[in-house]
Design a protein around this motif. Structure first.
Motif, short mmCIF file in Angstrom:
data_model
loop_
_atom_site.label_atom_id
_atom_site.label_comp_id
_atom_site.label_asym_id
_atom_site.label_seq_id
_atom_site.Cartn_x
_atom_site.Cartn_y
_atom_site.Cartn_z
N GLY A 1 0.81 -1.21 0.00
CA GLY A 1 0.00 0.00 0.00
C GLY A 1 0.85 1.26 0.00
N CYS A 2 1.90 1.25 0.80
CA CYS A 2 2.80 2.42 0.84
C CYS A 2 3.55 2.58 -0.47
CB CYS A 2 3.77 2.29 2.02
SG CYS A 2 2.96 2.51 3.62
N ALA B 1 4.18 5.77 -5.50
CA ALA B 1 4.16 5.96 -6.96
C ALA B 1 3.24 7.13 -7.33
CB ALA B 1 3.70 4.68 -7.65
N ILE B 2 2.11 7.24 -6.64
CA ILE B 2 1.20 8.36 -6.89
C ILE B 2 1.86 9.68 -6.50
CG2 ILE B 2 -0.99 9.42 -6.15
CD1 ILE B 2 -2.04 6.48 -5.81
N LYS C 1 7.96 17.21 -1.56
CA LYS C 1 7.88 15.82 -2.02
C LYS C 1 8.75 14.93 -1.15
CE LYS C 1 8.32 13.11 -6.27
NZ LYS C 1 8.51 13.26 -7.72
N GLU C 2 9.94 15.38 -0.83
CA GLU C 2 10.83 14.61 0.02
C GLU C 2 10.21 14.39 1.40
OE1 GLU C 2 14.75 16.31 0.18
OE2 GLU C 2 14.90 16.40 -2.01
N LYS C 3 9.57 15.43 1.94
CA LYS C 3 8.91 15.31 3.24
C LYS C 3 7.74 14.33 3.16
CE LYS C 3 9.67 17.58 6.49
NZ LYS C 3 10.49 17.29 7.69
N ALA C 4 6.98 14.37 2.07
CA ALA C 4 5.85 13.46 1.91
C ALA C 4 6.33 12.00 1.85
CB ALA C 4 5.05 13.81 0.66
N ILE C 5 7.39 11.75 1.11
CA ILE C 5 7.94 10.39 1.02
C ILE C 5 8.50 9.96 2.38
CG2 ILE C 5 9.72 8.93 -0.06
CD1 ILE C 5 7.40 9.58 -1.96
N LEU D 1 -6.20 -3.98 -0.75
CA LEU D 1 -4.93 -3.44 -1.23
C LEU D 1 -4.38 -4.20 -2.42
CD1 LEU D 1 -3.22 -2.66 2.18
CD2 LEU D 1 -4.26 -1.05 0.60
N GLY D 2 -4.78 -5.44 -2.56
CA GLY D 2 -4.34 -6.22 -3.71
C GLY D 2 -4.78 -5.57 -5.01
N ALA D 3 -5.93 -4.93 -5.00
CA ALA D 3 -6.42 -4.25 -6.21
C ALA D 3 -5.57 -3.03 -6.54
CB ALA D 3 -7.88 -3.82 -6.01
N ILE D 4 -5.01 -2.39 -5.52
CA ILE D 4 -4.17 -1.21 -5.74
C ILE D 4 -2.80 -1.59 -6.23
CG2 ILE D 4 -3.04 0.74 -4.59
CD1 ILE D 4 -5.40 0.76 -2.62
N SER D 5 -2.21 -2.60 -5.58
CA SER D 5 -0.82 -2.93 -5.88
C SER D 5 -0.67 -4.00 -6.95
CB SER D 5 -0.13 -3.41 -4.60
OG SER D 5 -0.74 -4.58 -4.12
#
Length: 89
Positions: free
Chosen positions: A30-31, A36-37, A48-52, A84-88
């Motif tokens: 999930g993470c 990727a999003i 972006k770095e802080k979000a990651i 989560l299987g549907a997402i990943s």
């Protein structure tokens, strides 16, 4: 904090069964999907770095919570409650 708690915090907590290992994997997947999003839509830079970094921390604490829980075997039944299987997958 007492020594027993410190010993527990700094000890390795292996998955007690395949369902617990699957819980760790679901969190990581999930993470990874969310990373990727974020990587696609957030411009390069400090934010972006802080979000990651925050996502990595969320993954860490989530997996630590699973690993350190004394009732984790009863908590997860090997299901995919968030699909989560549907997402990943």
């Amino acid at each position: 904090m007492n020594q027993q708690k410190l010993d527990d915090v700094f000890s390795y907590h292996p998955p007690s069964n395949h369902m617990i290992a699957g819980s760790h994997e679901a969190i990581r997947d999930g993470c990874k999907a969310l990373s990727a999003i974020l990587n696609t839509y957030v411009p390069e830079g400090h934010e972006k770095e802080k979000a990651i970094d925050a996502l990595r921390e969320a993954m860490y604490w989530s997996n630590a919570g699973i690993a350190c829980s004394s009732i984790n075997a009863q908590t997860w039944l090997g299901e995919d409650p968030l699909n989560l299987g549907a997402i990943s997958g």
